[in-house]
Design an enzyme around this catalytic site. Structure first.
Site, mmCIF file in Angstrom:
data_model
loop_
_atom_site.group_PDB
_atom_site.id
_atom_site.type_symbol
_atom_site.label_atom_id
_atom_site.label_comp_id
_atom_site.label_asym_id
_atom_site.label_seq_id
_atom_site.Cartn_x
_atom_site.Cartn_y
_atom_site.Cartn_z
ATOM 1 N N HIS A 183 0.875 -1.185 0.000
ATOM 2 C CA HIS A 183 0.000 0.000 0.000
ATOM 3 C C HIS A 183 0.916 1.240 0.000
ATOM 4 O O HIS A 183 1.757 1.374 -0.884
ATOM 5 C CB HIS A 183 -0.930 -0.102 1.203
ATOM 6 C CG HIS A 183 -2.088 0.839 1.248
ATOM 7 N ND1 HIS A 183 -2.417 1.696 0.224
ATOM 8 C CD2 HIS A 183 -3.024 1.075 2.222
ATOM 9 C CE1 HIS A 183 -3.491 2.398 0.555
ATOM 10 N NE2 HIS A 183 -3.876 2.051 1.769
ATOM 11 N N HIS A 235 -2.126 -2.454 -9.688
ATOM 12 C CA HIS A 235 -3.207 -1.934 -8.857
ATOM 13 C C HIS A 235 -4.371 -2.907 -8.874
ATOM 14 O O HIS A 235 -4.619 -3.553 -9.887
ATOM 15 C CB HIS A 235 -3.677 -0.557 -9.363
ATOM 16 C CG HIS A 235 -4.362 0.223 -8.308
ATOM 17 N ND1 HIS A 235 -5.710 0.105 -8.063
ATOM 18 C CD2 HIS A 235 -3.869 1.094 -7.395
ATOM 19 C CE1 HIS A 235 -6.012 0.894 -7.045
ATOM 20 N NE2 HIS A 235 -4.928 1.495 -6.620
ATOM 21 N N ASP A 252 2.345 5.786 -6.524
ATOM 22 C CA ASP A 252 3.541 5.829 -5.688
ATOM 23 C C ASP A 252 4.851 5.883 -6.456
ATOM 24 O O ASP A 252 5.886 6.225 -5.894
ATOM 25 C CB ASP A 252 3.557 4.609 -4.749
ATOM 26 C CG ASP A 252 2.481 4.743 -3.700
ATOM 27 O OD1 ASP A 252 2.342 5.845 -3.159
ATOM 28 O OD2 ASP A 252 1.777 3.752 -3.441
HETATM 29 C C1 LIG Z 1 -1.033 -3.120 -5.748
HETATM 30 C C2 LIG Z 1 -1.020 -4.642 -5.616
HETATM 31 C C3 LIG Z 1 -0.835 -4.978 -4.125
HETATM 32 C C4 LIG Z 1 -2.352 -5.192 -6.106
HETATM 33 O O1 LIG Z 1 -2.395 -6.536 -5.775
HETATM 34 P P1 LIG Z 1 -3.467 -7.546 -6.366
HETATM 35 O O2 LIG Z 1 -4.661 -6.842 -6.848
HETATM 36 O O3 LIG Z 1 -3.678 -8.616 -5.338
HETATM 37 O O4 LIG Z 1 -2.772 -8.108 -7.661
HETATM 38 P P2 LIG Z 1 -1.810 -9.364 -7.731
HETATM 39 O O5 LIG Z 1 -0.678 -9.171 -6.770
HETATM 40 O O6 LIG Z 1 -2.632 -10.600 -7.610
HETATM 41 O O7 LIG Z 1 -1.274 -9.200 -9.213
HETATM 42 C C5 LIG Z 1 -1.882 -9.733 -10.384
HETATM 43 C C6 LIG Z 1 -0.775 -10.185 -11.324
HETATM 44 O O8 LIG Z 1 0.038 -9.083 -11.684
HETATM 45 C C7 LIG Z 1 1.362 -9.257 -11.227
HETATM 46 N N1 LIG Z 1 1.796 -8.013 -10.596
HETATM 47 C C8 LIG Z 1 0.992 -7.109 -9.984
HETATM 48 N N2 LIG Z 1 1.734 -6.091 -9.517
HETATM 49 C C9 LIG Z 1 3.007 -6.370 -9.847
HETATM 50 C C10 LIG Z 1 4.204 -5.700 -9.632
HETATM 51 N N3 LIG Z 1 4.234 -4.520 -8.960
HETATM 52 N N4 LIG Z 1 5.351 -6.243 -10.077
HETATM 53 C C11 LIG Z 1 5.327 -7.408 -10.731
HETATM 54 N N5 LIG Z 1 4.211 -8.121 -10.983
HETATM 55 C C12 LIG Z 1 3.058 -7.589 -10.531
HETATM 56 C C13 LIG Z 1 1.286 -10.334 -10.162
HETATM 57 O O9 LIG Z 1 2.505 -11.022 -10.029
HETATM 58 C C14 LIG Z 1 0.181 -11.196 -10.714
HETATM 59 O O10 LIG Z 1 0.698 -11.978 -11.761
HETATM 60 P P3 LIG Z 1 0.267 -13.520 -11.930
HETATM 61 O O11 LIG Z 1 -1.224 -13.463 -12.166
HETATM 62 O O12 LIG Z 1 1.077 -13.956 -13.082
HETATM 63 O O13 LIG Z 1 0.618 -14.169 -10.633
HETATM 64 C C15 LIG Z 1 0.126 -5.249 -6.444
HETATM 65 O O14 LIG Z 1 0.020 -4.816 -7.780
HETATM 66 C C16 LIG Z 1 1.488 -4.921 -5.895
HETATM 67 O O15 LIG Z 1 2.010 -5.623 -5.031
HETATM 68 N N6 LIG Z 1 2.148 -3.814 -6.374
HETATM 69 C C17 LIG Z 1 3.415 -3.389 -5.853
HETATM 70 C C18 LIG Z 1 3.220 -2.557 -4.597
HETATM 71 C C19 LIG Z 1 2.636 -1.195 -4.879
HETATM 72 O O16 LIG Z 1 3.098 -0.484 -5.760
HETATM 73 N N7 LIG Z 1 1.627 -0.814 -4.091
HETATM 74 C C20 LIG Z 1 0.986 0.480 -4.192
HETATM 75 C C21 LIG Z 1 -0.392 0.353 -4.715
HETATM 76 S S1 LIG Z 1 -1.111 1.966 -4.986
#
Ligand SMILES: CC(C)(COP(=O)(O)OP(=O)(O)OC[C@H]1O[C@@H](n2cnc3c(N)ncnc32)[C@H](O)[C@@H]1OP(=O)(O)O)[C@@H](O)C(=O)NCCC(=O)NCCS
Length: 370
Positions: free
Chosen positions: A217, A256, A307
């Site tokens: 987050h 996201h 971010d």
């Molecule tokens: C924001 C976040 C937590 C959303 O999580 P979510 O909705 O549960 O999405 P998931 O983590 O299930 O991601 C879906 C797919 O995209 C990929 N993905 C998503 N964000 C990614 C990232 N930042 N880097 C690499 N791969 C990513 C996941 O590995 C997953 O791939 P798969 O289906 O092959 O396993 C996630 O994108 C993330 O961890 N981002 C990095 C942290 C961040 O920037 N947070 C700020 C958000 S405003």
């Protein structure tokens, strides 16, 4: 079961609307692009709390009220001073907001009028806490707020002891506006759960800060900048991302739950990062970021979020890296407060259920017989 509550609608709100497919974000119906270009943080905050844009004199009055409420009491400043210098600033913020609640005469009053006043005091004082902690841990005395300075300019002044350039204050102010509100994200949901038990505003905000701290987050803005520093040069960016993806690591500042198109907040922060790093800092960081962004889009089709470029904006403003997420909280506190008020206005306790997958009918063996 929707893991991570994906797609689950848990409540109604009239505060923030996100269209993830189109990349649209509205605060109470106003497009984020209009607000980011035309409004100040406090103007957007007034609108969010009062459901209408302020007139000029109303805005000036609101700005003045917040400016007069920035100073911390001895008790709260004592709490900030008592914490270890190497404490995580988000933990310091939690402790300080709890202390602000302990010293707030209206702490237990959940009426709409009292909540509005408490929210105003909180938004006014959170930047003072952040700056004071940074000064104290650096062995310096906190700088008293200057009521003549605007909200963002005053924060930079309290942090540095010198008045910032208008372009710096404007950049910080717009970033706070972009962080202000974002629907039922994890920290806002946390605040609403806490508020739904009829706990007070300060308790909800302390919980929100805890939820925001994690790198999935709000913690992502600091981590994203640390990543760019680690990459170090533009020519290494592509290979760095490829390696990280190969190791199944998340790239901070990307992805996201809701957006499939570009996060509209990132559009503004990208512009700000480019302009600021050319005018004030080292354009290298923006160039590295562009390469990371291009590589992520090419390899995974994943866009950056709010971010990613914010890390560069704050770095260029000379803000210590570990204050990036506290500043996110300084903006979002206004949105959290609006959600607490919305929850209290039409409350029912939030109490979902989990699917039980543990064992059943286990035989209890008395302590002496184990
Ligand atoms: C924001 C976040 C937590 C959303 O999580 P979510 O909705 O549960 O999405 P998931 O983590 O299930 O991601 C879906 C797919 O995209 C990929 N993905 C998503 N964000 C990614 C990232 N930042 N880097 C690499 N791969 C990513 C996941 O590995 C997953 O791939 P798969 O289906 O092959 O396993 C996630 O994108 C993330 O961890 N981002 C990095 C942290 C961040 O920037 N947070 C700020 C958000 S405003």
């Amino acid at each position: 079961m929707a893991k991570g509550l994906e797609g689950v609608v848990v409540s109604e709100t009239s505060l923030g609307y996100i269209d993830g497919q189109q990349g649209r974000l509205l605060y109470r119906g106003f497009d984020i692009h209009d607000l980011a270009r035309e409004a100040s943080f406090l103007e957007a905050l007034y609108m969010l709390w009062h459901d209408r844009l302020p007139g000029r004199s109303e805005l000036e009055e609101f700005e003045g009220e917040l400016a007069r409420r920035r100073t911390l009491s001895h008790g709260v400043l004592g709490v900030v001073r008592s914490l270890p210098e190497d404490a995580n600033p988000m933990t310091v913020l939690q402790a300080s907001v709890a202390a602000l609640g302990a010293y707030d005469e209206e702490a237990g009053d959940n009426s709409p009028e009292a909540e509005l006043r408490k929210a105003q005091r909180l938004v006014a004082r959170i930047p003072t806490v952040i700056a004071a902690f940074d000064r104290i841990r650096g062995g310096e005395e906190p700088v008293d707020p200057d009521p003549e300075l605007g909200h963002a300019a005053n924060f930079l002044y309290m942090l540095r002891g010198e008045k910032p350039e208008p372009v710096e204050a404007k950049a910080l102010d717009t970033s706070l506006l972009l962080y202000l509100e974002h629907g039922f994200n994890a920290s806002t949901f946390t605040c609403r759960v806490i508020a739904s038990t009829l706990a007070d505003l300060h308790s909800a905000i302390v919980g929100g800060i805890g939820a925001l701290k994690g790198e999935l987050h709000g913690g992502a803005n600091e981590k994203a900048m640390r990543m760019l520093l680690e990459i170090g040069s533009e020519d290494k960016a592509g290979a760095w991302v490829d390696q990280a993806l190969e190791e199944h690591r998340k790239i901070m500042g990307f992805g996201h739950r809701v957006y499939r198109a570009e996060d509209p907040r990132a559009t503004h922060l990208r512009e700000m990062s480019e302009r600021l790093s050319e005018e004030l800092g080292d354009p290298k960081w923006h160039r590295i970021a562009r390469r990371v962004e291009e590589t992520m889009l090419d390899r995974k089709g994943i866009h950056c979020n709010v971010d990613f470029y914010c890390g560069i904006v704050y770095y260029t403003l000379g803000i210590p890296l570990d204050l990036d997420t506290p500043l996110f909280a300084a903006g979002r506190a206004g949105g959290w407060s609006a959600h607490v008020m919305e929850q209290h206005a039409d409350n029912r306790i939030i109490r979902p259920r989990a699917e039980y997958v543990g064992s059943r009918d286990r035989k209890f063996v008395a302590l002496d017989e184990r």
